[in-house]
Design an enzyme around this catalytic site. Sequence first.
Site, mmCIF file in Angstrom:
data_model
loop_
_atom_site.group_PDB
_atom_site.id
_atom_site.type_symbol
_atom_site.label_atom_id
_atom_site.label_comp_id
_atom_site.label_asym_id
_atom_site.label_seq_id
_atom_site.Cartn_x
_atom_site.Cartn_y
_atom_site.Cartn_z
ATOM 1 C CB ALA A 120 77.066 29.982 44.954
ATOM 2 C CG ASN A 176 72.521 26.285 39.735
ATOM 3 O OD1 ASN A 176 71.551 25.574 39.521
ATOM 4 N ND2 ASN A 176 73.708 26.023 39.235
ATOM 5 C CG HIS A 204 75.879 35.599 43.887
ATOM 6 N ND1 HIS A 204 75.567 35.467 42.554
ATOM 7 C CD2 HIS A 204 76.694 34.559 44.178
ATOM 8 C CE1 HIS A 204 76.162 34.390 42.072
ATOM 9 N NE2 HIS A 204 76.846 33.825 43.038
#
Length: 253
Positions: A120, A176, A204
């Site tokens: 991601a 993750n 992020h």
Amino acid sequence: MVRIGLLGCGNIGGIIARHKIGIEITSFFDAASAKVDTMKGLLEHARAHYDFDNFIRDEFEILVEAASVGAVLQYGETALQRGKDLVALSVGAFADRGFRNRLEVLAGSLGRKIRIPSGALFGLDNLKIGQVSALDRLVLRTTKHPAAFGLQTQERTLLFEGSAEECIRQYPRNVNVAVALSLAAERPVAVQLWADPAVTRNTHEIHIAGAFGETTILTQNLPSPDNPSTSYLAALSIITLLKNLDRPLVVGT
Ligand SMILES: NC(=O)c1ccc[n+]([C@@H]2O[C@H](COP(=O)([O-])OP(=O)(O)OC[C@H]3O[C@@H](n4cnc5c(N)ncnc54)[C@H](O)[C@@H]3O)[C@@H](O)[C@H]2O)c1
């Protein structure tokens, strides 16, 4: 064409099955039999398995895990021993250093590969320079809507600040990305987790500084068009990794 055994028939497993490009999914397995039944409709020519032992004996070269951290811990070693390479999306499993070392040594001794997709976020490829050159700063700031953490807070709130290892203990479903960064750079990551009612995208931010200079990478993830609870980038990332597996030209560090 690379032959794949798919472990996990949930959100991402379903997206891989719908968008398979340049791969052949020969077999699939899920602990939930209803998920296996649903997958039969998407993968008419593949073999459905309700039992891991039968699944792993089937003919395919690569086990693609899109299930859970527990599945990697439970089945990773057996998959390698059965002669399969492993592509693992539940990278949080590798936060367990003992497990990671064991799996890596086993894969090395058997001539097998373990691959972890970028998932991601962007920027993992060149972050690997952390393995050969000092990094002074490696920070991940993840921001999600409070609902993603099961919260209802009305204010932007710092939920966690600390190491990726501590983060996995407190927020096991949100690590993750932190673990992937740490594995790529082979360095600790300073993690901040924010809940913000104003955000509509999982965000992020990565800050990296070192002998090379400095960079900031901002990834704002949209949900998958097929499934609102899955970042589309994570699904695209694994499909792309699989598509490139048998290409002679490899791009990216
Ligand atoms: N690396 C990344 O950036 C990234 C991004 C998104 C998701 N993920 C991870 O990918 C995995 C799959 O995500 P998803 O959204 O498809 O989840 P999901 O819950 O929709 O599907 C997971 C499926 O795996 C099955 N499963 C779980 N544990 C199992 C086990 N031990 N044995 C057999 N089957 C098992 C479940 O029954 C379920 O059908 C999760 O672990 C998630 O954290 C990683």
